[in-house]
Motif scaffolding. Sequence first.
Motif, PDB file in Angstrom:
ATOM      1  N   TRP A  73       4.364  12.148   8.079  1.00  0.00           N
ATOM      2  CA  TRP A  73       3.624  10.995   8.583  1.00  0.00           C
ATOM      3  C   TRP A  73       3.270  10.016   7.461  1.00  0.00           C
ATOM      4  O   TRP A  73       2.238   9.362   7.504  1.00  0.00           O
ATOM      5  CB  TRP A  73       2.339  11.449   9.258  1.00  0.00           C
ATOM      6  CG  TRP A  73       2.535  12.284  10.475  1.00  0.00           C
ATOM      7  CD1 TRP A  73       3.650  12.356  11.256  1.00  0.00           C
ATOM      8  CD2 TRP A  73       1.588  13.171  11.044  1.00  0.00           C
ATOM      9  NE1 TRP A  73       3.449  13.236  12.279  1.00  0.00           N
ATOM     10  CE2 TRP A  73       2.185  13.755  12.181  1.00  0.00           C
ATOM     11  CE3 TRP A  73       0.292  13.540  10.727  1.00  0.00           C
ATOM     12  CZ2 TRP A  73       1.533  14.668  12.982  1.00  0.00           C
ATOM     13  CZ3 TRP A  73      -0.362  14.449  11.528  1.00  0.00           C
ATOM     14  CH2 TRP A  73       0.245  15.007  12.643  1.00  0.00           C
ATOM     15  N   THR A  74       4.119   9.876   6.474  1.00  0.00           N
ATOM     16  CA  THR A  74       3.796   9.006   5.343  1.00  0.00           C
ATOM     17  C   THR A  74       3.704   7.537   5.744  1.00  0.00           C
ATOM     18  O   THR A  74       3.120   6.746   5.017  1.00  0.00           O
ATOM     19  CB  THR A  74       4.830   9.169   4.217  1.00  0.00           C
ATOM     20  OG1 THR A  74       6.130   8.942   4.749  1.00  0.00           O
ATOM     21  CG2 THR A  74       4.750  10.547   3.594  1.00  0.00           C
ATOM     22  N   PHE A  75       4.255   7.172   6.895  1.00  0.00           N
ATOM     23  CA  PHE A  75       4.145   5.792   7.362  1.00  0.00           C
ATOM     24  C   PHE A  75       2.692   5.455   7.749  1.00  0.00           C
ATOM     25  O   PHE A  75       2.349   4.285   7.874  1.00  0.00           O
ATOM     26  CB  PHE A  75       5.087   5.535   8.544  1.00  0.00           C
ATOM     27  CG  PHE A  75       4.833   6.407   9.742  1.00  0.00           C
ATOM     28  CD1 PHE A  75       3.989   5.992  10.754  1.00  0.00           C
ATOM     29  CD2 PHE A  75       5.445   7.652   9.855  1.00  0.00           C
ATOM     30  CE1 PHE A  75       3.742   6.783  11.855  1.00  0.00           C
ATOM     31  CE2 PHE A  75       5.210   8.459  10.957  1.00  0.00           C
ATOM     32  CZ  PHE A  75       4.346   8.031  11.959  1.00  0.00           C
ATOM     33  N   LEU A  76       1.855   6.455   7.922  1.00  0.00           N
ATOM     34  CA  LEU A  76       0.439   6.247   8.232  1.00  0.00           C
ATOM     35  C   LEU A  76      -0.445   6.254   6.983  1.00  0.00           C
ATOM     36  O   LEU A  76      -1.678   6.263   7.093  1.00  0.00           O
ATOM     37  CB  LEU A  76      -0.059   7.331   9.195  1.00  0.00           C
ATOM     38  CG  LEU A  76       0.534   7.323  10.592  1.00  0.00           C
ATOM     39  CD1 LEU A  76       0.094   8.551  11.361  1.00  0.00           C
ATOM     40  CD2 LEU A  76       0.130   6.058  11.312  1.00  0.00           C
ATOM     41  N   ARG A  77       0.171   6.237   5.816  1.00  0.00           N
ATOM     42  CA  ARG A  77      -0.566   6.386   4.562  1.00  0.00           C
ATOM     43  C   ARG A  77      -1.612   5.273   4.361  1.00  0.00           C
ATOM     44  O   ARG A  77      -2.767   5.561   4.064  1.00  0.00           O
ATOM     45  CB  ARG A  77       0.426   6.409   3.403  1.00  0.00           C
ATOM     46  CG  ARG A  77      -0.157   6.831   2.105  1.00  0.00           C
ATOM     47  CD  ARG A  77       0.919   6.939   1.055  1.00  0.00           C
ATOM     48  NE  ARG A  77       1.536   8.259   1.124  1.00  0.00           N
ATOM     49  CZ  ARG A  77       2.728   8.549   0.624  1.00  0.00           C
ATOM     50  NH1 ARG A  77       3.448   7.614   0.045  1.00  0.00           N
ATOM     51  NH2 ARG A  77       3.197   9.760   0.710  1.00  0.00           N
ATOM     52  N   THR A  78      -1.224   4.033   4.540  1.00  0.00           N
ATOM     53  CA  THR A  78      -2.154   2.927   4.280  1.00  0.00           C
ATOM     54  C   THR A  78      -3.341   2.955   5.242  1.00  0.00           C
ATOM     55  O   THR A  78      -4.492   2.792   4.830  1.00  0.00           O
ATOM     56  CB  THR A  78      -1.432   1.580   4.379  1.00  0.00           C
ATOM     57  OG1 THR A  78      -0.322   1.584   3.486  1.00  0.00           O
ATOM     58  CG2 THR A  78      -2.353   0.430   4.012  1.00  0.00           C
TER      59      THR A  78
END
Length: 195
Positions: free
Chosen positions: A71-76
């Motif tokens: 889920w690195t696209f949810l990092r920000t």
Amino acid sequence: MTSVHLAGVALIALLSENFILVNCMGIGTHTKAFEDPVQARRTGLALTLGMVLTTFLCWLADNLLLIPFGWTFLRTLTFTLLSLLSLFLLKHGLRLFIPELHRRLEEILPGVSSNCAVLGAALLVSQRGYSLGAAMLYALCGGVGATIVLMSYAGLREEVGFESCPKAFQGAPIALITAGLMALALVGFYGLQIA
């Protein structure tokens, strides 16, 4: 992680990637912090505490939740929410355990929650894949570097008196020239890396 690598991380955070002068993060602090050395020290302390706590929570979330589940696209989004949570925890923790420090930092802490250096430190740590120890050292030294810049700029303003310069340079022009000269002193360290 070797001590040489950790020393490199500390030097990078302090010098070559100073959050205020080189990365231009952390500039959104109170204007009083750039004028009064005592206020600069308090702002730097609040910024450092916020950076360390936010980086810790974000490192845990990134390495225990976001990366393992892809889920690195949810990092920000996650880091933004965690930065607000960490500053909420910091404010209430100081109120409970160190009331005098809370009283002194009470007006500064809300401004730190919107400071991009707090979120920037967590994002840079995540992008570089630092271990927990290196991440904490980077956040701590980044906050100390920002504090040094704030205090030295405020001290310089107080000591020199920007009104003694030619009339065309008084006010914002001389303030920007001074900040630019301080930044030039650190740009020589840009790209510093210890293998």
